[in-house]
Design an enzyme around this catalytic site. Structure first.
Site, PDB file in Angstrom:
ATOM      1  CB  SER A 142      -4.444 -28.935  -5.270  1.00 13.30           C
ATOM      2  OG  SER A 142      -5.875 -29.065  -6.122  1.00 13.30           O
ATOM      3  CE1 TYR A 155      -4.948 -23.795  -3.412  1.00 16.20           C
ATOM      4  CE2 TYR A 155      -5.539 -24.891  -5.030  1.00 16.20           C
ATOM      5  CZ  TYR A 155      -5.331 -24.765  -3.864  1.00 16.20           C
ATOM      6  OH  TYR A 155      -5.360 -25.875  -3.535  1.00 16.20           O
TER       7      TYR A 155
END
Length: 265
Positions: A142, A155
């Site tokens: 990501s 995250y």
């Protein structure tokens, strides 16, 4: 790398980016696309559409990754490309009052899926790849792993760790002919993105999974380490490293705006 004639494995392949990758690899002529996911029904549907095979797999469990690799190579031949793509979007809370959270559970699950899944794939594939002179890992991470993720410390932290592992994987095994790419998009129109509060990850527009898959094919063809479907991320990375204090101040302002907007919703 060209996937034509190769055996490819995609974890998290039942939906979103994973599904688009499976379809793109099939169109590019992969010999066999193996679709691995906890959602076996959708994995089987994707596999049927691409003439592939489906496996139920919890990537946070080492025995599942080992079984996936062993069964794939026994049935279909050497895995040329392993796409460690599965991910979760849990733990997003713009209103959190403590970055450390109140429970280990979201941290442990994020660590298992976003970090250890990559480790397990390498642990069980590297000896096989070294013996045959090479192979390729594509790890979906990501832009949060290069920048950060406002509203989700777990995250962001685990995605950063995934980048660190991928760097070491590439460095440690370059001489073995093993290649590594990391896929680092911002907003992608998937169920995971739609399940979290709207935030800066969508500021440059949400791409379709199909567009991301095309960018992956191009990146694999060039064997580039960092694949950035949102090219703006490179500029953000430069600004971050040029002046870390200014970058943190700017991200704090974004968080404040998110909290204000979320508190009114």
């Amino acid at each position: 790398m060209q996937v034509a004639g190769k055996v490819v494995v995609v974890t998290g392949g039942a939906n979103g980016i994973g599904r688009a990758l499976c379809e793109a690899f099939h169109r590019a002529g992969a010999a066999k696309v193996v679709v691995a996911d906890l959602d076996l029904a959708n994995a089987e549907a994707v596999a049927a559409s691409v003439g592939g095979a489906a496996f139920k797999c919890d990537v946070g469990q080492e025995q599942d990754i080992r079984h996936l690799i062993e069964e794939t190579e026994q049935k279909f031949g050497p895995i040329a490309l392993f796409c460690s793509n599965a991910g979760i979007g849990g733990g997003f809370d713009p209103m959190s009052v403590n970055a450390g959270g109140s429970s280990d559970e979201p941290w442990a699950r994020s660590w298992a899926i976003h970090v250890m899944a990559h480790v397990y794939a390498a642990r069980h594939l590297i000896p096989r790849m070294k013996a045959r002179g090479g192979g390729y890992f594509l790890n979906t991470i990501s832009a949060a792993g290069l920048l950060s993720q406002v509203g989700s410390p777990a995250y962001s932290t685990t995605k950063h760790a995934a980048v660190g592992f991928a760097e070491n994987l590439a460095i440690s095994h370059k001489a073995d002919g093993i290649k590594v790419s990391i896929l680092c998009p911002q907003g992608v129109d998937t169920n995971m993105l739609r399940s979290i509060p709207k935030g800066p990850q969508s500021g440059d527009g949400d791409l379709t999974p199909e567009q991301v898959a095309l960018d992956v094919l191009a990146g694999l063809g060039q064997e580039t380490f960092v694949i950035l479907p949102h090219p703006q991320v490179l500029g953000y990375m430069r600004k971050k490293t040029e002046n870390y204090d200014r970058w943190i101040a700017g991200m704090a302002k974004i968080q404040a705006k998110m909290r204000e907007a979320y508190g009114k919703s």
